[in-house]
Design an enzyme around this catalytic site. Structure first.
Site, PDB file in Angstrom:
ATOM      1  N   GLY A   1      40.019  39.977  47.560  1.00  0.00           N
ATOM      2  CA  GLY A   1      39.010  40.711  48.302  1.00  0.00           C
ATOM      3  C   GLY A   1      37.648  40.646  47.630  1.00  0.00           C
TER       4      GLY A   1
ATOM      5  N   ALA B   1      42.621  40.271  49.912  1.00  0.00           N
ATOM      6  CA  ALA B   1      43.259  41.430  49.301  1.00  0.00           C
ATOM      7  C   ALA B   1      43.065  41.422  47.791  1.00  0.00           C
ATOM      8  CB  ALA B   1      44.753  41.456  49.618  1.00  0.00           C
ATOM      9  N   CYS B   2      42.932  42.618  47.206  1.00  0.00           N
ATOM     10  CA  CYS B   2      42.837  42.834  45.765  1.00  0.00           C
ATOM     11  C   CYS B   2      41.738  41.946  45.167  1.00  0.00           C
ATOM     12  CB  CYS B   2      44.203  42.605  45.126  1.00  0.00           C
ATOM     13  SG  CYS B   2      44.370  43.278  43.457  1.00  0.00           S
ATOM     14  N   SER B   3      42.027  41.149  44.144  1.00  0.00           N
ATOM     15  CA  SER B   3      40.987  40.292  43.575  1.00  0.00           C
ATOM     16  C   SER B   3      40.543  39.233  44.573  1.00  0.00           C
ATOM     17  CB  SER B   3      41.479  39.632  42.284  1.00  0.00           C
ATOM     18  OG  SER B   3      42.598  38.799  42.533  1.00  0.00           O
TER      19      SER B   3
END
Length: 563
Positions: A300, A296-298
């Site tokens: 990811g 998820a997010c960074s």
């Protein structure tokens, strides 16, 4: 087919957790540049400027003679107190502020700037106008004055105490949450499990099975390097890990260490290599040839880089992947904050973290707060300082304020995602020791975005579906913001999401109008079914965590959750 009911208005602080834009920050020169552009337009087009000044003056005349009909939006909580409607002085002050706001917005709509310059001017203007709201001062806030009279001045003393504590104990950042009710490992991050591996950069937590049978293929969750990994195991009712374990999955969580200056050289390549090592550990413990991963997010971005590197090596250890609220090809037009990102600002950000060895978590929090000052600063200034109230206790905000540092090298690599666009240019840009090429990644992919996400805007997340080479891509649009898009357990009657039965087309408009359908409820059960189809048959659950080689090093959430 139903077109998604997309709402573009902003959410509260819980939807505005740290993402990629604060890593870049905003250079002082870029803010001054945006102001200079507005001054140039004012001086260069006097007729247009006079037209808007005249309109503003006319509205002021109406205010003075009590003929103005200006009123705040029903959603603007700043002016909820009855005095803004019943007291002539306060009503006039509010209307004057709204006249300034309206006049500036009309002027910005009328000036002839290119799209990027206009976005920058709008962002800076809105930030300035938010800061001069009368509600931000004691004399201009009737509810704060009433509170002071009702408490005999105690609210003012408490407000000064809150301000002093923020200055001395919270890095000068106004507090967003009452942290006292929360204890990590007790009422947060309390799903049973053990740390079964630890090295300098990470811990691996294996969660105890909650069912008699488990799927053969384990899931390894890769969190962002910003904030702590226990967002995946927050309070029991919001715990994604507890949900997955209860559905018969073998769940492993990577928990990153909070780095300090001596770890400045840890770059994206080091984090990717650590994930390769982590996947080896997980496969040995579960005796599985392949694993599923979720980032998820960074996290990811790190996951996508891992997939690319494994594909380049012909390594098929990853069976399926989930990428959540993740932007791989950021664009300046994705958000107003993105419009202020410049090459100059990127280099300044890189130099600052290189000099310190880290990008400090407190610096990230401060930068982000000023990107959305009404939600993340002035709202709490009024509550904490003017009203003398404590901020509310909320588990999501507790976690969000438990920020971590980024190493200078990792920060620089993430800045390269902005400046060199490695994912948008397959096979051309080197990142983490190889030339990134997601077109070679063919694993089934599940992508999640949030409608009201201002950090990783959903249309930017959607572009990810066109970057990856997988023939099987599912895109889910959750009806919520950045973190709430993820913490979306079943049970909320207002929950809904949008999904298409076929691979998302290149055109976002086509997906919205002809492909996507609205689904009631949380997307978690849908993801559970998707994951189960890719997690192999059931087998008896292991009786203990770890193995003969990888023994427990301590209970979850591990040491790095407290560092």
């Amino acid at each position: 087919m139903t077109k998604p009911g997309i709402r573009l208005e902003g959410g509260g602080a819980t939807e505005n957790t740290v993402g990629l834009n604060p890593m870049v920050g905003i250079a002082r020169e870029d803010i001054f540049g945006a102001v200079a552009v507005m001054l140039r337009e004012t001086a260069g087009r006097p007729v247009k400027t006079i037209k808007h000044l005249s309109a503003f003056g006319g509205e002021v005349a109406k205010i003075v003679t009590n003929r103005s009909e200006l009123a705040p939006s029903a959603k603007d909580k700043r002016f909820a107190d009855a005095s803004w409607r019943t007291n002539p002085l306060y009503r006039a002050g509010m209307q004057y502020y709204l006249a300034v706001q309206q006049g500036m917005n009309n002027w910005l709509d009328d000036i002839e700037l290119d799209e990027l310059e206009k976005a920058r001017a709008t962002f800076v203007t809105r930030m300035i106008i938010d800061s001069i709201s009368p509600t931000n001062s004691l004399v201009g806030n009737p509810s704060a004055i009433k509170k002071a009279f009702e408490t005999g001045g105690v609210s003012l003393i408490k407000g000064l105490k809150n301000a002093y504590e923020d200055m001395t104990k919270n890095d000068g950042i106004v507090s967003q949450v009452d942290r006292r009710p929360f204890k990590v490992g007790e009422n947060l991050a309390n799903t049973p499990g053990d740390v079964i591996f630890r090295n300098e950069i990470m811990e691996i937590i294996q969660y105890a099975p909650a069912t008699e049978s488990v799927h053969e293929t384990p899931l390894m969750i890769i969190p962002p390097q910003i904030n702590k990994a226990y967002v995946n195991d927050l309070s029991p009712d919001k715990s994604m890990i507890r949900f997955l374990v209860g559905a018969g999955f073998q769940v492993f969580l990577v928990s990153w260490r909070n780095p300090s200056k001596e770890h400045a050289e840890w770059g994206l390549g080091d984090y990717v290599d650590s994930l390769i090592e982590a996947s080896d550990v997980v496969r040995k413990i579960t005796k599985a040839d392949q694993i599923n991963v979720s980032g998820a997010c960074s996290g990811g971005i790190t996951t996508a880089t891992l997939l690319s590197k494994l594909a380049a090596a012909g390594d098929d250890r990853i069976k399926a992947v989930s990428l959540m609220v993740c932007v791989l090809d950021p664009d300046a037009g994705d958000s107003e904050a993105g419009a202020l990102v410049s090459d100059h600002g990127i280099e300044l950000a890189r130099q600052r973290s290189a000099k310190k060895g880290i990008l400090e978590g407190s610096s990230l929090s401060r930068t982000f707060a000023w990107l959305r000052p009404n939600d993340l600063i002035w709202n709490y200034v009024i509550n904490n300082y003017l009203h003398g109230e404590d901020p509310a206790p909320f588990d999501v905000l507790f976690w969000n304020n438990d920020s971590t540092n980024l190493t200078a090298a990792l920060h620089s690599d993430y800045l390269d995602v902005y400046s060199t666009q490695p994912f948008r240019n397959p096979g051309k840009v080197e990142l983490a020791g190889h030339k990134v090429d997601l077109t070679k990644v063919t694993q089934d992919c599940f992508v999640v975005a949030g409608v009201t996400d201002h950090i990783t805007p959903w249309k930017a997340c959607y572009r990810l579906t066109q970057l990856i080479g997988s023939p099987n891509v599912d895109f889910v649009l959750s009806q919520s913001g950045h973190i709430q898009a993820l913490l979306n357990p079943p049970g909320n009657p207002k929950s809904k999401y949008f999904h298409s039965e076929t691979r998302p087309p290149a055109s976002i408009d086509e997906w919205m109008t002809t492909a996507a359908t609205e689904k009631a409820g949380s997307w978690w059960p849908f993801w559970q079914s998707w994951l189960a189809e890719r997690s192999g048959p059931l087998k008896p659950a292991p009786k203990t965590t770890g193995s003969r080689i990888y023994k427990s090093l301590g209970p979850a959430p591990g040491e790095y959750a407290f560092g």
